[in-house]
Design an enzyme around this catalytic site. Structure first.
Site, PDB file in Angstrom:
ATOM      1  N   GLY A 146       0.799  -1.229   0.000  1.00 56.48           N
ATOM      2  CA  GLY A 146       0.000   0.000   0.000  1.00 56.48           C
ATOM      3  C   GLY A 146       0.828   1.273   0.000  1.00 56.48           C
ATOM      4  N   GLU A 169       3.720  -9.712  -2.160  1.00 55.87           N
ATOM      5  CA  GLU A 169       2.374 -10.295  -2.067  1.00 55.87           C
ATOM      6  C   GLU A 169       2.259 -11.762  -2.487  1.00 55.87           C
ATOM      7  OE1 GLU A 169       1.935  -5.944  -1.872  1.00 55.87           O
ATOM      8  OE2 GLU A 169       3.054  -7.282  -3.196  1.00 55.87           O
ATOM      9  N   ASP A 177      -0.697  -5.614  -5.945  1.00 54.42           N
ATOM     10  CA  ASP A 177      -1.837  -4.781  -6.362  1.00 54.42           C
ATOM     11  C   ASP A 177      -1.486  -3.294  -6.320  1.00 54.42           C
ATOM     12  OD1 ASP A 177      -1.737  -4.781  -3.556  1.00 54.42           O
ATOM     13  OD2 ASP A 177      -3.906  -4.609  -3.337  1.00 54.42           O
TER      14      ASP A 177
END
Length: 338
Positions: A146, A169, A177
């Site tokens: 993030g 991830e 992502d």
């Protein structure tokens, strides 16, 4: 009352308590102590965002996203705001990623916050990528997941020798992502595919050499750099770039060292250019070098499903816009949750 009924009541009560705990997390934005998770300040002609959870390596919460997004949009429209700076408090991390602990606890309590968290996080990533004002991310310390989404899509990304970048991830059953499907396949050669599949960590000036950061600055000069940016009167993109370039040029730390992966780039480009994970594994086996065998060992520890999703994500994302990639990643994220 029988013992069985007593147990049933206690079980219900515990579930109720657990649900209330999760709901408390979700209501955090209404509490003054939660507002301190992120500091939003107007300094001169700049809007400054400080991720303020140093004990948790500034991990991103839904509350933080819900404060940053509207403020970013306001500053973008404000004729008195010429520049937006984002940084992390505490010196150890810019942002270590999304706070998956809260999401996990919520899921256990049957509170489905994952769809909300991912949707609003990706909306914020898109807002960073489409921001009409110069956006400067000071990626000092740990920058993962993030935290990458809050920085890499902005116009300027400033790394220091203490910057640690990774997209780990595939090790946790997810995929890189926050727009990873957009920026990773656009790095030199097949570097982004390598970083995505292995979770390889880049440090310091290598974050700049990889093309993830736009500038490299000594950490001890970071405060001075910020002061110089804040001192600019009605700065343009060119003025800001000039200040950053001056600090970048002055930095001598690791200047004479080559990129950590430079000697391996030919292997990375050839081994990771395959269209399937099985072919990549076969390429690494056939290469047989110590570097290739080390990557093979790493890949074998990753989630096989995540590896396949990630490879397809990057291949698809290489020809999509950031917004299209984030839409794709949102659908993928929800499929991975259930």
């Amino acid at each position: 009352m029988g013992q069985r009924e007593m147990w049933r009541l206690m079980s219900r009560f515990n579930a109720f308590k657990r649900t209330n705990t999760i709901l408390h997390h979700l209501r955090m934005s209404k509490h003054t102590d939660a507002a301190e998770e992120v500091l939003l300040e107007k300094k001169g002609c700049a809007g400054v965002i400080t991720l303020n959870r140093p004990k948790f390596l500034n991990a991103l919460t839904l509350n933080m996203i819900r404060q940053i997004y509207p403020q970013l949009k306001k500053w973008e429209q404000d004729p008195e705001t010429f520049l937006i700076i984002i940084k992390g408090a505490g010196g150890k991390a810019f942002c270590a990623g999304g706070d998956i602990r809260v999401i996990s606890e919520a899921e256990k309590a049957k509170q489905k916050i994952a769809p909300v968290f991912f949707r609003e996080e990706y909306m914020l990533n898109n807002a960073v990528g489409s921001c009409q004002k110069p956006y400067v991310a000071l990626i000092h310390g740990i920058t993962m997941g993030g935290g990458v989404g809050l920085s890499v899509h902005g116009q300027f990304r400033v790394a220091t020798e203490k910057c640690l970048f990774a997209m780990p991830e595939t090790a946790i059953g997810l995929f890189p992502d926050v727009g990873g499907g957009y920026f990773l396949p656009r790095l030199q050669g097949k570097l982004g595919y390598f970083l995505a599949l292995t979770g390889f960590r880049l440090k310091g000036r290598d974050v700049y050499r990889a093309g993830i950061a736009t500038h490299f600055v000594d950490s001890e000069k970071l405060a001075m750099l910020e002061e110089d940016l804040l001192a600019l009167k009605s700065p343009s993109k060119e003025n800001i770039a000039s200040v950053l370039e001056n600090y970048h040029t002055e930095s001598k730390i690791d200047r004479d060292k080559s990129f950590i992966l430079e000697e391996h780039m030919d292997k990375i480009n050839s081994c990771f250019s395959a269209n399937t994970v099985e072919e990549i594994i076969e390429n690494l086996q056939q290469d047989g070098s110590s570097f290739a065998l080390e990557q093979l060992k790493v890949i074998n520890k990753m989630s096989p499903t995540s590896l396949k999703i990630t490879l397809r994500q990057l291949m698809e994302g290489s020809s999509k816009t950031l917004q299209e990639v984030l839409t794709m990643e949102y659908r993928l994220s929800q499929a991975c949750m259930f």
